[in-house]
Design a protein around this motif. Structure first.
Motif, PDB file in Angstrom:
ATOM      1  N   TYR A 178     -16.510   5.723   3.075  1.00  0.00           N
ATOM      2  CA  TYR A 178     -15.463   6.679   3.443  1.00  0.00           C
ATOM      3  C   TYR A 178     -14.988   6.471   4.882  1.00  0.00           C
ATOM      4  O   TYR A 178     -14.192   7.235   5.396  1.00  0.00           O
ATOM      5  CB  TYR A 178     -15.968   8.121   3.264  1.00  0.00           C
ATOM      6  CG  TYR A 178     -17.302   8.369   3.913  1.00  0.00           C
ATOM      7  CD1 TYR A 178     -17.410   8.620   5.272  1.00  0.00           C
ATOM      8  CD2 TYR A 178     -18.473   8.329   3.164  1.00  0.00           C
ATOM      9  CE1 TYR A 178     -18.633   8.813   5.875  1.00  0.00           C
ATOM     10  CE2 TYR A 178     -19.703   8.524   3.750  1.00  0.00           C
ATOM     11  CZ  TYR A 178     -19.773   8.770   5.106  1.00  0.00           C
ATOM     12  OH  TYR A 178     -20.998   8.956   5.695  1.00  0.00           O
ATOM     13  N   ARG A 196      -1.590   9.496  -3.104  1.00  0.00           N
ATOM     14  CA  ARG A 196      -2.692   9.330  -2.155  1.00  0.00           C
ATOM     15  C   ARG A 196      -2.150   9.367  -0.736  1.00  0.00           C
ATOM     16  O   ARG A 196      -0.988   9.039  -0.471  1.00  0.00           O
ATOM     17  CB  ARG A 196      -3.437   8.024  -2.404  1.00  0.00           C
ATOM     18  CG  ARG A 196      -4.240   8.084  -3.697  1.00  0.00           C
ATOM     19  CD  ARG A 196      -5.221   6.960  -3.810  1.00  0.00           C
ATOM     20  NE  ARG A 196      -6.487   7.203  -3.165  1.00  0.00           N
ATOM     21  CZ  ARG A 196      -7.481   7.911  -3.671  1.00  0.00           C
ATOM     22  NH1 ARG A 196      -7.333   8.520  -4.832  1.00  0.00           N
ATOM     23  NH2 ARG A 196      -8.618   8.029  -3.029  1.00  0.00           N
ATOM     24  N   SER A 197      -2.993   9.732   0.190  1.00  0.00           N
ATOM     25  CA  SER A 197      -2.603   9.815   1.599  1.00  0.00           C
ATOM     26  C   SER A 197      -2.354   8.432   2.184  1.00  0.00           C
ATOM     27  O   SER A 197      -2.988   7.459   1.783  1.00  0.00           O
ATOM     28  CB  SER A 197      -3.712  10.497   2.411  1.00  0.00           C
ATOM     29  OG  SER A 197      -3.905  11.807   1.959  1.00  0.00           O
ATOM     30  N   ASP A 232     -10.412   4.150  -1.120  1.00  0.00           N
ATOM     31  CA  ASP A 232      -8.973   3.963  -1.311  1.00  0.00           C
ATOM     32  C   ASP A 232      -8.632   2.524  -1.668  1.00  0.00           C
ATOM     33  O   ASP A 232      -7.743   2.279  -2.488  1.00  0.00           O
ATOM     34  CB  ASP A 232      -8.201   4.398  -0.066  1.00  0.00           C
ATOM     35  CG  ASP A 232      -8.147   5.909   0.074  1.00  0.00           C
ATOM     36  OD1 ASP A 232      -8.253   6.608  -0.956  1.00  0.00           O
ATOM     37  OD2 ASP A 232      -7.997   6.389   1.209  1.00  0.00           O
ATOM     38  N   PRO A 244      -2.621   5.587   5.153  1.00  0.00           N
ATOM     39  CA  PRO A 244      -3.787   5.215   5.957  1.00  0.00           C
ATOM     40  C   PRO A 244      -3.878   5.996   7.267  1.00  0.00           C
ATOM     41  O   PRO A 244      -2.878   6.476   7.803  1.00  0.00           O
ATOM     42  CB  PRO A 244      -3.577   3.725   6.226  1.00  0.00           C
ATOM     43  CG  PRO A 244      -2.721   3.259   5.106  1.00  0.00           C
ATOM     44  CD  PRO A 244      -1.813   4.421   4.802  1.00  0.00           C
ATOM     45  N   LYS A 278      -9.395   2.185  -5.297  1.00  0.00           N
ATOM     46  CA  LYS A 278      -8.376   2.874  -6.103  1.00  0.00           C
ATOM     47  C   LYS A 278      -7.085   2.055  -6.163  1.00  0.00           C
ATOM     48  O   LYS A 278      -6.429   1.976  -7.204  1.00  0.00           O
ATOM     49  CB  LYS A 278      -8.078   4.274  -5.542  1.00  0.00           C
ATOM     50  CG  LYS A 278      -9.209   5.252  -5.737  1.00  0.00           C
ATOM     51  CD  LYS A 278      -9.330   5.620  -7.190  1.00  0.00           C
ATOM     52  CE  LYS A 278     -10.366   6.710  -7.371  1.00  0.00           C
ATOM     53  NZ  LYS A 278     -10.674   6.939  -8.773  1.00  0.00           N
ATOM     54  N   TYR A 279      -6.703   1.449  -5.036  1.00  0.00           N
ATOM     55  CA  TYR A 279      -5.517   0.590  -5.030  1.00  0.00           C
ATOM     56  C   TYR A 279      -5.717  -0.562  -6.014  1.00  0.00           C
ATOM     57  O   TYR A 279      -4.814  -0.878  -6.800  1.00  0.00           O
ATOM     58  CB  TYR A 279      -5.243   0.032  -3.632  1.00  0.00           C
ATOM     59  CG  TYR A 279      -4.113  -0.971  -3.634  1.00  0.00           C
ATOM     60  CD1 TYR A 279      -2.819  -0.570  -3.364  1.00  0.00           C
ATOM     61  CD2 TYR A 279      -4.343  -2.316  -3.942  1.00  0.00           C
ATOM     62  CE1 TYR A 279      -1.769  -1.474  -3.405  1.00  0.00           C
ATOM     63  CE2 TYR A 279      -3.305  -3.230  -3.983  1.00  0.00           C
ATOM     64  CZ  TYR A 279      -2.032  -2.808  -3.715  1.00  0.00           C
ATOM     65  OH  TYR A 279      -0.990  -3.704  -3.765  1.00  0.00           O
ATOM     66  N   CYS A 288       0.742   4.532  -2.518  1.00  0.00           N
ATOM     67  CA  CYS A 288       0.641   5.925  -2.070  1.00  0.00           C
ATOM     68  C   CYS A 288       1.780   6.780  -2.628  1.00  0.00           C
ATOM     69  O   CYS A 288       1.557   7.920  -3.042  1.00  0.00           O
ATOM     70  CB  CYS A 288       0.626   5.992  -0.543  1.00  0.00           C
ATOM     71  SG  CYS A 288      -0.883   5.341   0.203  1.00  0.00           S
ATOM     72  N   TYR A 327       0.831  -1.202   0.000  1.00  0.00           N
ATOM     73  CA  TYR A 327       0.000   0.000   0.000  1.00  0.00           C
ATOM     74  C   TYR A 327       0.870   1.258   0.000  1.00  0.00           C
ATOM     75  O   TYR A 327       0.525   2.257  -0.633  1.00  0.00           O
ATOM     76  CB  TYR A 327      -0.961  -0.003   1.186  1.00  0.00           C
ATOM     77  CG  TYR A 327      -2.081   0.968   1.006  1.00  0.00           C
ATOM     78  CD1 TYR A 327      -3.184   0.639   0.221  1.00  0.00           C
ATOM     79  CD2 TYR A 327      -2.038   2.230   1.587  1.00  0.00           C
ATOM     80  CE1 TYR A 327      -4.220   1.545   0.028  1.00  0.00           C
ATOM     81  CE2 TYR A 327      -3.058   3.135   1.399  1.00  0.00           C
ATOM     82  CZ  TYR A 327      -4.147   2.791   0.622  1.00  0.00           C
ATOM     83  OH  TYR A 327      -5.169   3.692   0.423  1.00  0.00           O
ATOM     84  N   VAL A 346      -7.928   2.015   5.832  1.00  0.00           N
ATOM     85  CA  VAL A 346      -8.188   2.603   4.518  1.00  0.00           C
ATOM     86  C   VAL A 346      -9.687   2.562   4.237  1.00  0.00           C
ATOM     87  O   VAL A 346     -10.384   1.651   4.665  1.00  0.00           O
ATOM     88  CB  VAL A 346      -7.421   1.882   3.381  1.00  0.00           C
ATOM     89  CG1 VAL A 346      -5.937   1.987   3.588  1.00  0.00           C
ATOM     90  CG2 VAL A 346      -7.828   0.435   3.254  1.00  0.00           C
ATOM     91  N   THR A 347     -10.164   3.540   3.527  1.00  0.00           N
ATOM     92  CA  THR A 347     -11.571   3.573   3.140  1.00  0.00           C
ATOM     93  C   THR A 347     -11.830   2.573   2.014  1.00  0.00           C
ATOM     94  O   THR A 347     -10.895   2.108   1.364  1.00  0.00           O
ATOM     95  CB  THR A 347     -11.975   4.976   2.628  1.00  0.00           C
ATOM     96  OG1 THR A 347     -11.257   5.234   1.404  1.00  0.00           O
ATOM     97  CG2 THR A 347     -11.673   6.068   3.650  1.00  0.00           C
TER      98      THR A 347
END
Length: 186
Positions: A171, A16-17, A45, A19, A48-49, A11, A7, A41-42
């Motif tokens: 979220y 991306r931020s 996210d 976690p 998106k990963y 990022c 992860y 993680v949402t």
């Protein structure tokens, strides 16, 4: 399960931020624990990963099929009983463990019960399976919440069963929730 190291790479490449609980040793989050499941993680996210990795989140039906490892009508991925030699649940270890710390199920998949609860693709509807298609149901077309499966290190032993399902808003972040990806084959 997707690890902290995997992860982190995502990022760094995408901006991306990190976690929510990154760097918190008590949650085994961060590069100090590269092989532990990423948590905090949402659903957004996680999705998106999966896209970034050329994969996707599994449907709920796919997740359960995979979790059962070929066993039918069993409560857990390795049979009807589970203990701390087969899964990481509340009261067993007190934190997440490295991905793959427990024996694989019949399909060679690790951590289908315990360690980290996992986001799946489906929207949540409590009664969906009362009227869903019998073969490979795709999940509801819309909803406010997304399904989580598998139980985790902070989940009670019953929550780690193959059939237990719960949901969170997409979220939302939780110290006990991570994910895994799947890839379609030809």
């Amino acid at each position: 399960e997707v690890s902290n190291a995997m992860y982190y790479e995502f990022c760094m490449e995408t901006g991306r931020s990190l976690p929510e609980f990154w760097g918190m040793d008590n949650f085994r989050s961060g590069l100090k624990f590269p092989d532990h499941p990423v948590c905090g993680v949402t659903w957004i996210d996680a999705n998106k990963y999966a896209e970034w990795a050329g994969k996707r989140l599994p449907t709920e039906a796919e997740w359960e099929y995979a979790a059962r490892g070929g066993l039918e009508q069993k409560n857990y991925p390795n049979g009807d009983e589970v203990d701390s030699t087969l899964a990481n649940y509340y009261g067993a270890y007190g934190h997440a463990l490295p991905v793959g710390s427990f024996p694989a199920n019949g399909y060679g998949l690790h951590d289908m019960a315990g360690n980290a609860v996992e986001w799946v693709n489906d929207f949540y509807a409590r009664d969906y399976y009362l009227e869903s298609p019998e073969d490979n149901p795709p999940g509801p077309m819309y909803g406010k919440r997304r399904v989580i499966r598998g139980g985790g290190w902070r989940s009670g032993i019953g929550c780690n069963s193959c059939w237990f399902r719960q949901s969170l808003r997409p979220y939302w972040v939780d110290m006990n929730v991570g994910f895994r990806c799947v890839k379609d084959i030809d």
